[in-house]
Design an enzyme around this catalytic site. Structure first.
Site, PDB file in Angstrom:
ATOM      1  N   ASP A   1      73.336 102.678   3.191  1.00 33.85           N
ATOM      2  CA  ASP A   1      73.234 101.249   3.506  1.00 33.85           C
ATOM      3  C   ASP A   1      74.621 100.632   3.724  1.00 33.85           C
ATOM      4  O   ASP A   1      75.024  99.721   3.015  1.00 33.85           O
ATOM      5  CB  ASP A   1      72.488 100.524   2.362  1.00 33.85           C
ATOM      6  CG  ASP A   1      71.124 101.135   2.087  1.00 33.85           C
ATOM      7  OD1 ASP A   1      70.130 100.592   2.576  1.00 33.85           O
ATOM      8  OD2 ASP A   1      71.061 102.167   1.404  1.00 33.85           O
TER       9      ASP A   1
ATOM     10  N   ASP B   1      70.280 103.727   6.827  1.00 33.38           N
ATOM     11  CA  ASP B   1      70.739 102.371   7.135  1.00 33.38           C
ATOM     12  C   ASP B   1      72.235 102.435   7.431  1.00 33.38           C
ATOM     13  O   ASP B   1      73.074 101.827   6.766  1.00 33.38           O
ATOM     14  CB  ASP B   1      70.407 101.371   6.024  1.00 33.38           C
ATOM     15  CG  ASP B   1      68.997 100.833   6.143  1.00 33.38           C
ATOM     16  OD1 ASP B   1      68.264 101.292   7.038  1.00 33.38           O
ATOM     17  OD2 ASP B   1      68.613  99.954   5.351  1.00 33.38           O
TER      18      ASP B   1
ATOM     19  N   TYR C   1      73.895  98.053  10.520  1.00 28.27           N
ATOM     20  CA  TYR C   1      73.159  96.785  10.397  1.00 28.27           C
ATOM     21  C   TYR C   1      73.466  95.873  11.568  1.00 28.27           C
ATOM     22  O   TYR C   1      74.572  95.907  12.097  1.00 28.27           O
ATOM     23  CB  TYR C   1      73.565  96.084   9.098  1.00 28.27           C
ATOM     24  CG  TYR C   1      72.986  96.717   7.864  1.00 28.27           C
ATOM     25  CD1 TYR C   1      71.735  96.350   7.391  1.00 28.27           C
ATOM     26  CD2 TYR C   1      73.681  97.704   7.177  1.00 28.27           C
ATOM     27  CE1 TYR C   1      71.189  96.935   6.263  1.00 28.27           C
ATOM     28  CE2 TYR C   1      73.139  98.296   6.050  1.00 28.27           C
ATOM     29  CZ  TYR C   1      71.898  97.913   5.593  1.00 28.27           C
ATOM     30  OH  TYR C   1      71.353  98.493   4.480  1.00 28.27           O
TER      31      TYR C   1
ATOM     32  N   ASN D   1      65.563 102.498   7.845  1.00 25.16           N
ATOM     33  CA  ASN D   1      64.697 101.587   8.601  1.00 25.16           C
ATOM     34  C   ASN D   1      65.486 100.720   9.571  1.00 25.16           C
ATOM     35  O   ASN D   1      65.022 100.424  10.674  1.00 25.16           O
ATOM     36  CB  ASN D   1      63.866 100.711   7.657  1.00 25.16           C
ATOM     37  CG  ASN D   1      64.696  99.990   6.624  1.00 25.16           C
ATOM     38  OD1 ASN D   1      65.292 100.625   5.751  1.00 25.16           O
ATOM     39  ND2 ASN D   1      64.728  98.669   6.688  1.00 25.16           N
TER      40      ASN D   1
ATOM     41  N   HIS E   1      65.824 108.175   3.024  1.00 26.15           N
ATOM     42  CA  HIS E   1      66.292 106.793   2.907  1.00 26.15           C
ATOM     43  C   HIS E   1      65.555 106.030   1.819  1.00 26.15           C
ATOM     44  O   HIS E   1      66.171 105.321   1.012  1.00 26.15           O
ATOM     45  CB  HIS E   1      66.147 106.048   4.235  1.00 26.15           C
ATOM     46  CG  HIS E   1      66.602 104.616   4.136  1.00 26.15           C
ATOM     47  ND1 HIS E   1      67.902 104.277   3.845  1.00 26.15           N
ATOM     48  CD2 HIS E   1      65.920 103.435   4.257  1.00 26.15           C
ATOM     49  CE1 HIS E   1      68.014 102.952   3.798  1.00 26.15           C
ATOM     50  NE2 HIS E   1      66.824 102.432   4.041  1.00 26.15           N
TER      51      HIS E   1
ATOM     52  N   HIS F   1      63.285  96.246  -3.362  1.00 28.06           N
ATOM     53  CA  HIS F   1      62.613  97.478  -2.957  1.00 28.06           C
ATOM     54  C   HIS F   1      62.323  98.308  -4.202  1.00 28.06           C
ATOM     55  O   HIS F   1      63.242  98.847  -4.820  1.00 28.06           O
ATOM     56  CB  HIS F   1      63.485  98.294  -1.998  1.00 28.06           C
ATOM     57  CG  HIS F   1      63.847  97.553  -0.745  1.00 28.06           C
ATOM     58  ND1 HIS F   1      62.915  97.143   0.179  1.00 28.06           N
ATOM     59  CD2 HIS F   1      65.045  97.150  -0.263  1.00 28.06           C
ATOM     60  CE1 HIS F   1      63.528  96.528   1.180  1.00 28.06           C
ATOM     61  NE2 HIS F   1      64.816  96.510   0.934  1.00 28.06           N
TER      62      HIS F   1
ATOM     63  N   HIS G   1      68.340 102.375   0.271  1.00 25.50           N
ATOM     64  CA  HIS G   1      67.349 101.316   0.508  1.00 25.50           C
ATOM     65  C   HIS G   1      67.326 100.220  -0.557  1.00 25.50           C
ATOM     66  O   HIS G   1      67.185  99.053  -0.225  1.00 25.50           O
ATOM     67  CB  HIS G   1      65.952 101.932   0.667  1.00 25.50           C
ATOM     68  CG  HIS G   1      64.932 101.026   1.286  1.00 25.50           C
ATOM     69  ND1 HIS G   1      65.128 100.430   2.521  1.00 25.50           N
ATOM     70  CD2 HIS G   1      63.705 100.610   0.864  1.00 25.50           C
ATOM     71  CE1 HIS G   1      64.069  99.699   2.832  1.00 25.50           C
ATOM     72  NE2 HIS G   1      63.199  99.789   1.836  1.00 25.50           N
TER      73      HIS G   1
ATOM     74  N   HIS H   1      69.741  99.186  -2.473  1.00 22.88           N
ATOM     75  CA  HIS H   1      71.021  98.479  -2.594  1.00 22.88           C
ATOM     76  C   HIS H   1      71.445  98.340  -4.058  1.00 22.88           C
ATOM     77  O   HIS H   1      71.870  97.283  -4.512  1.00 22.88           O
ATOM     78  CB  HIS H   1      70.950  97.088  -1.935  1.00 22.88           C
ATOM     79  CG  HIS H   1      70.764  97.127  -0.461  1.00 22.88           C
ATOM     80  ND1 HIS H   1      71.257  96.163   0.402  1.00 22.88           N
ATOM     81  CD2 HIS H   1      70.142  98.035   0.347  1.00 22.88           C
ATOM     82  CE1 HIS H   1      70.943  96.455   1.652  1.00 22.88           C
ATOM     83  NE2 HIS H   1      70.261  97.589   1.640  1.00 22.88           N
TER      84      HIS H   1
END
Length: 222
Positions: A5, A38, A41, A76, A168, A178, A204, A206
């Site tokens: 991420d 990820d 972004y 995602n 992920h 999440h 995912h 974070h």
């Protein structure tokens, strides 16, 4: 090293983390980097010539300790762009390694011991994305049953002492925003346990988590 991420054009502490990763890689003699997805972004990359390759990857992770193989999973946000471009970038970059949406790599630990790393594409398992195919590229075209058969086959035939699976999405997570991913609990977790996988790495959520559950033989690292 394991990171997830991250692709934010050097902002939101990405550059600071990259600098520390470089120092740690040099000190620990890290041989490769794993990304749990990820990677860019907010909406992935559009092509192998997308400017974010420079602003979020090449110029951020420029330290000499990070000029090693990057073994990369899709997240995602990557599906909100062109995920195939991230596969194709493997042919352009000497360190970016994503030969396909899911793949496996064996690394030697020493002369006697090896580790098998298995990268899955967790995105097409998530019902939320399948119900919104316009936002997630070609996700509806992905064959999850084929991937499950492949995963089980790779792990069943693996001769290495250590088996680690990387995706992920969390199987389990105590993270904000999440939490547990029911689709992976029902479909991925049984395969990991059947094949005595030691660890599952993901992103995912974070957050940083180490989860050891009484109902699972697998250690979960977010």
């Amino acid at each position: 090293l394991v990171v997830g991420d991250w692709g934010r054009n050097g902002t939101q502490n990405q550059q600071e983390v990259a600098n520390q990763m470089n120092r740690t890689a040099l000190k620990a003699n890290a041989q490769f980097v794993i990304s749990t997805g990820d990677n860019f972004y907010e909406s992935g990359v559009q092509s192998i010539n997308d400017s974010q390759w420079e602003t979020s990857f090449e110029k951020v992770y420029s330290g000499i300790g990070l000029q090693k193989d990057w073994l990369v999973a899709l997240g995602n946000h990557d599906y909100q762009g062109n995920p195939k471009a991230q596969i194709d970038y493997s042919n352009k970059s000497p360190r970016w390694k994503m030969p396909s949406r899911y793949f496996t790599v064996v690394k030697a630990i020493d002369e006697m011991t090896s580790i098998r790393l298995v990268f899955i594409d967790s995105n097409p398992f998530v019902k939320e994305y399948l119900q919104n195919p316009r936002a997630y590229s070609d996700i509806a075209n992905q064959d999850t049953k084929k991937q499950l058969v492949w995963l089980d086959s790779v792990l069943t035939n693996a001769k290495e002492k250590w088996k680690i699976v990387i995706g992920h999405h969390p199987i389990y997570s105590a993270g904000f925003g999440h939490g547990n991913q029911d689709e992976l609990i029902s479909q991925i977790k049984p395969i990991l346990e059947k094949n005595h996988v030691q660890m599952y790495f993901c992103g995912h959520s974070h957050s940083s988590q180490y989860l050891k559950r009484s109902d699972s033989s697998v250690d979960y690292v977010v």
